[in-house]
Write a protein that holds these residues in place. Structure first.
Motif, PDB file in Angstrom:
ATOM      1  N   ALA A 243     -63.025  13.612 -18.194  1.00 31.60           N
ATOM      2  CA  ALA A 243     -64.243  14.355 -17.834  1.00 31.60           C
ATOM      3  C   ALA A 243     -64.081  15.683 -17.569  1.00 31.60           C
TER       4      ALA A 243
ATOM      5  N   TRP B 187     -65.674  19.052 -15.601  1.00 28.41           N
ATOM      6  CA  TRP B 187     -66.523  19.441 -14.302  1.00 28.41           C
ATOM      7  C   TRP B 187     -66.762  20.840 -14.424  1.00 28.41           C
TER       8      TRP B 187
ATOM      9  N   TYR C  22     -68.169  24.019 -11.920  1.00 29.46           N
ATOM     10  CA  TYR C  22     -68.238  24.249 -10.745  1.00 29.46           C
ATOM     11  C   TYR C  22     -69.555  25.121 -10.464  1.00 29.46           C
TER      12      TYR C  22
ATOM     13  N   THR D  54     -70.180  20.337  -7.767  1.00 25.57           N
ATOM     14  CA  THR D  54     -69.584  20.332  -9.162  1.00 25.57           C
ATOM     15  C   THR D  54     -70.430  19.255 -10.006  1.00 25.57           C
ATOM     16  N   GLU D  55     -70.654  19.407 -11.213  1.00 26.55           N
ATOM     17  CA  GLU D  55     -71.468  18.803 -11.913  1.00 26.55           C
ATOM     18  C   GLU D  55     -70.628  18.085 -13.163  1.00 26.55           C
ATOM     19  N   VAL D  56     -70.873  16.958 -13.779  1.00 23.28           N
ATOM     20  CA  VAL D  56     -70.190  16.613 -15.033  1.00 23.28           C
ATOM     21  C   VAL D  56     -70.802  17.561 -16.311  1.00 23.28           C
ATOM     22  N   TYR D  57     -69.778  17.890 -16.871  1.00 23.76           N
ATOM     23  CA  TYR D  57     -70.326  18.741 -18.020  1.00 23.76           C
ATOM     24  C   TYR D  57     -70.063  18.468 -19.445  1.00 23.76           C
TER      25      TYR D  57
END
Length: 82
Positions: free
Chosen positions: A26, A28, A30, A45-48
């Motif tokens: 994964a 992430w 910020y 935080t988001e999955v990128y």
């Protein structure tokens, strides 16, 4: 530990290494924002999955090779600067 303050987009990368072969589990990104008078706080935080995936993989892969990490799980934080 003292380190230079880097200005840029911050990512966290979770990677798995098996006998030197590396796979990203994964990435992430910020979300940092100014708040309460501070220049930034970690808001989320988001999955990128974006344009920097390959750059992040290549950079981290070289870093792990330099440290001779061949087996295990890693969690690394990288700031892309201009």
């Amino acid at each position: 530990l003292v380190q230079e303050f880097a200005v840029g987009q911050e990512f966290a990368i979770d990677m798995v290494c098996k006998n030197g072969e590396k796979k990203i589990a994964a990435i992430w990104i910020y979300d940092k924002r100014p708040a309460n008078g501070a220049p930034f706080v970690y808001y989320a935080t988001e999955v990128y999955d974006g344009e920097h995936n390959q750059i992040l993989y290549d950079y981290l892969s070289r870093a792990l090779d330099a440290l001779d990490v061949r087996w295990g799980l890693t969690h690394s934080e990288v700031i892309l600067t201009s």
